[in-house]
Write a protein that holds these residues in place. Sequence first.
Motif, PDB file in Angstrom:
ATOM      1  N   VAL A  56      -8.777 -11.650  -4.705  1.00  0.00           N
ATOM      2  CA  VAL A  56      -9.906 -10.716  -4.722  1.00  0.00           C
ATOM      3  C   VAL A  56      -9.860  -9.730  -3.557  1.00  0.00           C
ATOM      4  N   GLU A  57      -9.180 -10.100  -2.467  1.00  0.00           N
ATOM      5  CA  GLU A  57      -9.170  -9.185  -1.314  1.00  0.00           C
ATOM      6  C   GLU A  57      -8.465  -7.869  -1.641  1.00  0.00           C
ATOM      7  N   HIS A  58      -7.710  -7.852  -2.756  1.00  0.00           N
ATOM      8  CA  HIS A  58      -7.037  -6.620  -3.165  1.00  0.00           C
ATOM      9  C   HIS A  58      -7.775  -5.914  -4.298  1.00  0.00           C
ATOM     10  N   LEU A  59      -8.941  -6.427  -4.652  1.00  0.00           N
ATOM     11  CA  LEU A  59      -9.624  -5.883  -5.837  1.00  0.00           C
ATOM     12  C   LEU A  59     -10.990  -5.338  -5.461  1.00  0.00           C
ATOM     13  N   GLU A  60     -11.507  -4.500  -6.368  1.00  0.00           N
ATOM     14  CA  GLU A  60     -12.854  -3.961  -6.178  1.00  0.00           C
ATOM     15  C   GLU A  60     -13.867  -5.031  -6.582  1.00  0.00           C
ATOM     16  N   ILE A  61     -15.050  -4.906  -6.037  1.00  0.00           N
ATOM     17  CA  ILE A  61     -16.075  -5.946  -6.228  1.00  0.00           C
ATOM     18  C   ILE A  61     -16.601  -5.990  -7.664  1.00  0.00           C
ATOM     19  N   GLU A  62     -16.914  -4.816  -8.215  1.00  0.00           N
ATOM     20  CA  GLU A  62     -17.474  -4.828  -9.576  1.00  0.00           C
ATOM     21  C   GLU A  62     -16.404  -5.208 -10.595  1.00  0.00           C
ATOM     22  N   PHE A  63     -15.186  -4.759 -10.378  1.00  0.00           N
ATOM     23  CA  PHE A  63     -14.083  -5.137 -11.258  1.00  0.00           C
ATOM     24  C   PHE A  63     -13.881  -6.651 -11.212  1.00  0.00           C
ATOM     25  N   THR A  64     -13.847  -7.201  -9.994  1.00  0.00           N
ATOM     26  CA  THR A  64     -13.687  -8.646  -9.831  1.00  0.00           C
ATOM     27  C   THR A  64     -14.783  -9.394 -10.570  1.00  0.00           C
ATOM     28  N   ASN A  65     -15.993  -8.853 -10.471  1.00  0.00           N
ATOM     29  CA  ASN A  65     -17.110  -9.528 -11.121  1.00  0.00           C
ATOM     30  C   ASN A  65     -16.949  -9.528 -12.644  1.00  0.00           C
ATOM     31  N   ARG A  66     -16.429  -8.424 -13.176  1.00  0.00           N
ATOM     32  CA  ARG A  66     -16.223  -8.384 -14.635  1.00  0.00           C
ATOM     33  C   ARG A  66     -15.152  -9.385 -15.056  1.00  0.00           C
ATOM     34  N   GLU A  89       0.831  -1.198   0.000  1.00  0.00           N
ATOM     35  CA  GLU A  89       0.000   0.000   0.000  1.00  0.00           C
ATOM     36  C   GLU A  89       0.861   1.241   0.000  1.00  0.00           C
ATOM     37  N   LEU A 111      -3.352   0.725  -3.554  1.00  0.00           N
ATOM     38  CA  LEU A 111      -2.570  -0.510  -3.568  1.00  0.00           C
ATOM     39  C   LEU A 111      -1.488  -0.459  -4.637  1.00  0.00           C
ATOM     40  N   LEU A 149      -7.540 -13.305 -10.168  1.00  0.00           N
ATOM     41  CA  LEU A 149      -8.217 -14.125  -9.169  1.00  0.00           C
ATOM     42  C   LEU A 149      -7.233 -15.016  -8.409  1.00  0.00           C
ATOM     43  N   ARG A 189     -14.399 -12.136 -13.451  1.00  0.00           N
ATOM     44  CA  ARG A 189     -14.980 -13.464 -13.251  1.00  0.00           C
ATOM     45  C   ARG A 189     -15.926 -13.826 -14.397  1.00  0.00           C
TER      46      ARG A 189
END
Lengths: 514, 399
Positions: free
Chosen positions: A304-314, A265, A270, A299, A316
Amino acid sequence: MRRYDSIIIGAGHNGLICASYLARSGQKVLVLESSESLGGLASSGEFYPGFKTSIAHTVNHFSQKIANDLDLASHGFNSKSGSLPIVGLSIDGNHLVLKGNELSGVAPEDSQAYGTYLDSMQRFADMLKPFWLKTVPRIGSNRLPELLSFASLGLNLRLLGKDAMREFLRVFSLPMRDLMDENFDNDILKAMLSWDGLIGSKLAPRSPNNSVLALLYRMSGGQDDAHQVTTEGVRGLIAALHSSAAAAGVEVRSGTSVHRIHVGENDAGLVATGVHLKDSEQIDADNIVSSADPQSTFLNLVGVEHLEIEFTNRIRRLRCDGYVAKLHLALDDLPKFSGLTRPDGRMIIAPNLDAIEFAYDDAKYGDFSQQPVMEIVIPSLQDKSLAPDGQHVLSANIMYVPYNLKKGWDKKAREDLCKLVIDVIERYAPDIRSHILYEEVLTPLDLEQIYGVTGGHWHHTEFALDQLFMMRPTFGAAQYSTPISGLYLCGAGCHPGGGLMGGPGHNAAREILR
Amino acid sequence: MTNNSEAFSGERLKQSHFHPRLAELNIRDSWSSWNGYKFANYYYDAEYEYFCVRNTCATYDICPMQKYVIKGVDAEAMLNRMITRDISKMRQNRVTYVVWCTDEGRMVDDGTIFKLASDEFMLTCGSPCSAWLEKSAFGFGDVSITDKSDEIAALALQGPTSCTVLRKMGFTEIETTKPFNIKHFPFHGDTLMISRTGFTGDLGYELWVKPELAIDLWDELYAAGANYGIHPFGETATNMARIEAGFIMPGFEFNEALKTVHFEHDQTPFELNLGWLVDFKKKHFNGRSALLQEQKKGPKYTLTKLDIEGSKPAEGAYVYSNKRCSREIGYVTSAMWSPSVKANIALAMIKTEHLSGELWTEIYYEKELRQYSKVARCTIKDKPFWTPARARLTPPLEN
């Protein structure tokens, strides 16, 4: 501990290209490759004592600019030789052969139509050519150089002239079937010319969403649309890239798996600062550049703990299931293909567009077709090092074979597929079985496991309109940089995409050096 | 042949676990809906119900509220990545108020997290969010998410006599429960969970029980509360109480970001004066880098508590920086005449740069079918309008 400017994860062709450019600009670069051999899906390995092959069995549309920039000629890669004819195999032995721009085996009408078709397609491909080696701007970006690349595409488009421009806009997202039906009569010709737009993707002739653009992409590389097997083969390209990289000072460690990307960080958020190896050794660098596919990178390596949720979803939701299986045969002699004097072309077995479409339909619902369509090459005819003297390797790309087989990939399913494919080949080369010393079939699941490519997908993720340009692999990571500062992508999951062009590696290096 | 009543019967509102009693007491039959449940605007009279909340005690049906149980070794890590607050130091049997944001730091929703065990949490919120929870949990190893919204009967009991009523019911030592604490009591062979939480800014509790015991709970509560002015309250009285407490409400102070169409018509926690819920010292959480930037440059708007001259509620009014009302600097989100504070109060979103200057609002109101307007000066209040000591004390002072 030695510190590097950049660490490249994966020594596929894009990883090696990116490493070379970075090292040539003065960076201290380390490439980490989990496998013992370099090249990823283009790496060569022995599948039977004395017999070698690689997943990518021809060199196609490798960028001439990259070959020149990295001086690959002096490292043994001859980009000008060994272009293969395409052969549309016919069950009656009256095959179609396309050698250079010379088409034989079809009616004069089709032959003439082919000339017109090629002219306009080649113009479109040429127009797009500069675009593949540019960074596609972020939507909302107002950086002048980025906007200029949009402007230059617009200008190129306009320079085509009004009629051609309109024709391009009509054609580029057309289903392949429509393009073929409006140009040609001969069924085998239509299937053969469609092939390069479809292979590696979950797209059939009737699918809208970009197979024509994929074809233009392949046509706009350094050798136009020629597929090559030089005397050194795909192996030669990778060896030249490695040698060029080494000459530029790149350090390559094979047999070294990256376990995680280390994310720290700073005030802004990050930042990637190094990699952890499987044995927990940590190596630090200012830039971490992943040529692994986007799903593996984010992934598995970032987490994922270092990523945004919507970005991760895209990430995935990226479509990464491969649909091409690979057959390798070790042969004690050259098989005899009825009607061919020498099987030295790229042979397509697809009697018509419906055959491709129906094979796709089966795969779509989780099965492989009982009538598979395929592309066959005997690379040992050009590259003598692939098999013992007088003996040969047959390499085939089989479409469409699903990653997610409904009944699951077990030994029986692999044997069934293998038998089925050889049965089809046997119809065209009746003596094939008598020459087989060994047979190996690799499903997309096998490719995933062996090469660490999610879904065993050739292009890391589907080459389709919603995953292209400033959407490849997804917004937020489409200009080679990622939401994590210091972390970059340089693999086929970036613009311009897969195949053996080298664009992503080239473009990523430019962005890192900006 | 189907007639219309059959064709649309699937769309009938669900009935709360307390419905038999709610329906009996809803003498005005004034119903609306919340998350598909039949839900009272008011039962007898909104103002009467409001005064019960402030002077005696009243119950609010929170069966329609969404309740998710998030369980597993990685549940805490998963939630901590989703929300802006740090729950890693939260003790068991505690409740905490949280918000969560999109990647861009815009607020998705607010809610409360109940820590039921080291690996078990309950998240409550106003709108369904199972899709967001599912996306948030992806990639975390051991996390299960169960939507318990229909499987828990929940009732808020709010007001100064609420503690006494619960004690009368036999929940001894309920008075030792601190704000945001949870206690469990045996109840008809099962367990009743009581948390000292609520949405009125006053002393109050929320009661959680399995649906089969809902009516028993209601009846015993109303028997115990008979001499303590117990009465149900609906949406209208809730809204009055929460404005006085300075609590935000979706659809008023903020738009849920996932449902907002227009650019930046949603809000960040900083704009809503909820910066204290954003913990940059913890590990990465969703929207972190966007929120860091927002913190650096300061929010464009700030949610502000206003005391307004006169007595006409400034509902829907614009806020101006001059008396001539020519320079618009914000808008009122909620407004009312506060009977308890005896003031004309409002919550308003005001451009941050104008907070230090004069604030004026132009109030439109109707008098016997004719429209009038008046310009009124506004004063910023830093504390909630209504903040009685009993809401914070343990044991609470009782009337």
